[in-house]
Design an enzyme around this catalytic site. Structure first.
Site, PDB file in Angstrom:
ATOM      1  N   LYS A 107      17.623 -40.135 -11.716  1.00 31.03           N
ATOM      2  CA  LYS A 107      17.208 -40.323 -11.628  1.00 31.03           C
ATOM      3  C   LYS A 107      16.307 -41.551 -12.437  1.00 31.03           C
ATOM      4  O   LYS A 107      15.160 -42.068 -12.908  1.00 31.03           O
ATOM      5  CB  LYS A 107      16.517 -38.663 -12.961  1.00 31.03           C
TER       6      LYS A 107
ATOM      7  N   ASP B 222      24.281 -36.944  -9.058  1.00 31.00           N
ATOM      8  CA  ASP B 222      23.696 -35.857  -9.968  1.00 31.00           C
ATOM      9  C   ASP B 222      22.282 -36.763 -10.925  1.00 31.00           C
ATOM     10  O   ASP B 222      21.030 -37.345 -10.166  1.00 31.00           O
ATOM     11  CB  ASP B 222      24.253 -34.717 -10.416  1.00 31.00           C
ATOM     12  N   SER B 223      21.728 -36.397 -11.467  1.00 31.46           N
ATOM     13  CA  SER B 223      20.332 -36.092 -12.734  1.00 31.46           C
ATOM     14  C   SER B 223      20.628 -37.248 -12.955  1.00 31.46           C
ATOM     15  O   SER B 223      19.688 -38.078 -14.087  1.00 31.46           O
ATOM     16  CB  SER B 223      20.037 -35.081 -13.220  1.00 31.46           C
ATOM     17  N   THR B 224      21.622 -38.830 -13.202  1.00 35.30           N
ATOM     18  CA  THR B 224      21.570 -39.382 -13.522  1.00 35.30           C
ATOM     19  C   THR B 224      21.125 -40.182 -12.763  1.00 35.30           C
ATOM     20  O   THR B 224      20.747 -41.948 -13.336  1.00 35.30           O
ATOM     21  CB  THR B 224      23.421 -40.577 -13.982  1.00 35.30           C
TER      22      THR B 224
END
Length: 591
Positions: free
Chosen positions: A399, A395-397
């Site tokens: 990024k 998920d957003s990790t």
């Protein structure tokens, strides 16, 4: 466990279907190059293929490409807000996430798994009944007393070069001659058979049944039953084994004809016809080799007997070549089977310097793991060893690395990282404006990083992922979705190892790009200790199912790298993962 069984269900269906179709096509294409025995032996390749999914190829030191079954795929509908409360927080523990809408394929997988198991239990019960039928026939079989018939039986054994002990008798429960038994074989004839069968006909029957013994066909019956229990759901497997049984009878017929003078071939065929006319069809006993069978089967046997010619050595050689070709075809499925059967969502982690923590009270209600690496001591501290190596969506990790790839590809730079807002109205006000790397990372603006990917090339991103050894490096979920509860997966241990390489710039990126990302993921500093990191939340159908917090702590003397992951059917957010992490770090005296 259910997912693993569903995976094997899919593997079994694909492998069994492809193999049956391949063998049938091979038989059709090479029909004139195959001997009767060659056609029969080809079905043993099917048995090999059917056992392949259950062999531990993952234990071999061979690397195969990853294959994603698509169990965690989503449809790319317009995302909706997963949790609006995070927007109200003003501190750095802000975790903005959009929900992915997805059909619940896992439920379908669970249903199919239970159906598969139920079917196997039913088949096992039928197998027990079949075994009891055989036991009953054995109990009711009385030994032959006619010395002439017994002498004839011994002559037939000698003619075929058989020296093993085989019981021969008659039973009221059978209408057709048959050979039964696994450890001890019985040739069983119908009661009072000698009153309506000639001595020559009895000889032909003995030769046929003894050829079944010679080819170990009673053992093959048990193997067929075993595979039918497992593959009960595939009609192609049932069709294949029905054809195999017919090919086996024809092979035995040919073996008998080969042992007889040409003048007696017609009499052997007439013996079979005599049975069709005289005896009612025997109940199908799947663990027995019966002389008499279904009318269609008997017709095919008679046709083959009528056109029998002695097979040449060249034909037998051609059969061997075709067999080997199809054997290679079956063997070529091994990489496919292995890649599917291996647990691609598990990372193999070995480290002698590892100790284990037990902050289970903080993880109450969650399936989760915490991994910490002490750079100075070169030691890992882990909670939940099993889950620490389980790969899940980043998920957003992700990024952090999406930004790094975007910088390295010159899509953005440390001095100019701004991207224009695309105009789509998002549920978070902070998303609905122009963004740069700092604001996009702080507010976890997904569209910013998706745009970086869109401006890049899939092949380039994939090459970076493989170079970094980022989890399974699987982008098959699509350029805009692969890191959002889709195909890309990474374990907490891998997150920590990757962060360490990122921090020390051992990933081969330009130092200025690494520094730009480091600056973007700084969270707070207190008492001379700097905390950097990124949260991540996976939301599916408006439920937060996957929460991350990864990062590192610098205190001037040492650096600690950490990753926390939590999983639950709902309310498993990056915010909660961060709260758990901070509690652990506080208890350890690190932050």
């Amino acid at each position: 466990m259910k997912t693993l069984l569903f995976t094997y269900f899919i593997i079994c269906f694909i492998v069994s279907s492809l193999t049956v179709i391949g063998i049938m096509l091979g038989r059709k294409i090479f029909q004139k190059q195959l001997s009767v025995k060659g056609k029969y032996h080809m079905w043993f390749l099917l048995m090999v293929a059917l056992i392949l999914p259950f062999l531990p190829f993952q234990l071999l030191p061979i690397k195969y490409p990853s294959i994603d079954l698509g169990v965690n795929r989503h449809n790319e509908q317009k995302p909706v807000l997963a949790n609006t409360e995070y927007a109200q927080h003003s501190n750095w523990i802000q975790d903005y996430s959009l929900s992915i809408h997805r059909i619940n394929i896992e439920f379908l997988g669970t249903v199919l798994t239970y159906i598969w198991i139920a079917g196997m239990l039913v088949m096992l019960w039928l197998a027990i009944i079949a075994w009891l039928d055989i036991k009953k026939i054995k109990r009711t079989t009385s030994p032959l007393v006619n010395k002439d018939i017994l002498f004839l039986f011994e002559q037939c054994k000698k003619q075929l070069g058989i020296s093993g002990q085989i019981a021969v008798g008659e039973s009221k429960l059978v209408n057709s001659p048959m050979i039964i038994g696994l450890l001890r074989n019985y040739v069983v004839l119908p009661s009072k058979f000698d009153q309506w069968l000639s001595k020559d006909e009895i000889k032909y029957i003995f030769l046929h049944e003894l050829n079944h013994y010679k080819y170990k066909d009673t053992v093959v019956n048990y193997l067929i039953l075993f595979f039918q229990i497992i593959y009960w759901f595939n009609p192609l497997v049932w069709l294949a084994f029905r054809k195999m049984r017919l090919d086996r009878e024809i092979t035995c017929d040919y073996a008998v004809l080969a042992s007889l003078d040409e003048n007696y071939h017609k009499e052997y065929g007439l013996t079979i016809i005599h049975f069709i006319e005289k005896v009612s069809q025997q109940k199908n006993l799947i663990l027995a080799n019966q002389f008499n069978g279904f009318k269609k089967q008997m017709k095919s046997r008679i046709e083959h007997i009528a056109c029998y010619t002695k097979e040449s050595k060249l034909l037998k050689l051609k059969s061997i070549v075709v067999f080997m070709m199809l054997g290679i075809l079956v063997g070529s499925q091994v990489p496919f089977i292995s890649a599917m059967a291996q647990n691609q969502n598990r990372y193999e982690f070995t480290s002698e310097k590892t100790s284990y923590l037990d902050p289970s009270n903080l993880f109450k209600g969650y399936d989760g793991s915490f991994v910490l690496y002490d750079n100075q001591a070169d030691q890992y501290k882990i909670y939940n060893k099993n889950r620490s190596t389980l790969r899940v969506s980043p998920d957003s990790t992700y990024k952090i690395y999406s930004a790094l790839i975007g910088l390295e590809s010159d899509i953005i730079s440390g001095e100019n990282s701004s991207l224009k807002w695309n105009g789509t109205k998002y549920p978070f006000d902070s998303w609905n404006s122009k963004q740069n790397l700092s604001t996009a990372m702080k507010n976890s603006v997904s569209w910013y990083f998706q745009e970086l990917d869109r401006r890049n090339q899939t092949a380039i991103i994939e090459s970076y992922l493989k170079r970094m050894k980022y989890g399974n490096s699987d982008m098959s979920g699509g350029i805009s979705q692969y890191w959002l509860e889709s195909s890309l997966k990474i374990s907490p241990v891998e997150q920590v190892q990757l962060l360490k390489k990122f921090y020390t710039n051992r990933l081969g990126f330009k130092d200025k790009n690494v520094q730009a990302v480091k600056k973007a993921i700084k969270l707070e500093q207190k008492n001379g200790v700097l905390l950097s990191g990124k949260t991540g939340t996976g939301a599916v159908n408006n439920k937060e199912v996957n929460g991350w917090f990864i990062g590192y702590i610098e205190n001037g003397k040492n650096t600690y790298f950490f990753a926390t992951n939590i999983q639950r059917k709902e309310k498993a957010s990056g915010k909660k993962a961060a709260e758990i992490t901070l509690s652990i770090l506080k208890d350890m005296g690190i932050y």
